[in-house]
Design a protein around this motif. Structure first.
Motif: not given
Length: 133
Positions: A82-87, A104-110
């Motif tokens: 569960r990596l919910y809302a992780c950056d 869900r809700g995780s940021r996976i930019e760059f």
């Protein structure tokens, strides 16, 4: 100086060291094997940015709300984690197993996703409410 705005910048998080993380990974490995003294890893709203899980078996771990910026997660197995809302901004996710992972809700930019398996991963929108909002 890093001017990126992080997903959790307004939320105070405790910070773990690589040694603390390694000890937790060892206990989790014992849990997965059914060995005495093992314990499922539970890391909620913790800052583990810049650390490494490279090649580790992190199946079924709860990382909800964690800051995981610029980490080396290459080759790690996160199946059913569960990596919910992780950056995960700027992290190396190459060759990771994310089968049936809650992102869900995780940021996976760059992030480097080369060779990552996202089969049946949940990538819907989501977030963590802060102060009742």
């Amino acid at each position: 100086m890093d001017n990126r705005i992080t997903l959790h910048e307004t939320h105070a998080q405790s910070k773990l060291t690589q040694d603390q993380l390694n000890a937790m990974v060892e206990l989790h490995a014992r849990f997965l094997c059914g060995r005495l003294g093992g314990r499922r890893a539970l890391l909620q709203s913790v800052d583990i940015s810049g650390l490494s899980f490279a090649g580790k078996d992190m199946r079924q771990v709860d990382f909800s709300g964690c800051s995981m910026l610029d980490m080396d997660l290459s080759g790690a197995n996160f199946q059913e984690a569960r990596l919910y809302a992780c950056d995960l901004t700027g992290s190396d996710l190459s060759d990771c197993n994310f089968v049936r992972v809650d992102l869900r809700g995780s940021r996976i930019e760059f992030a480097n996703l080369k060779g990552a398996n996202l089969n049946k991963a949940d990538l819907r929108v989501g977030g963590i409410a802060k102060d009742g909002q």
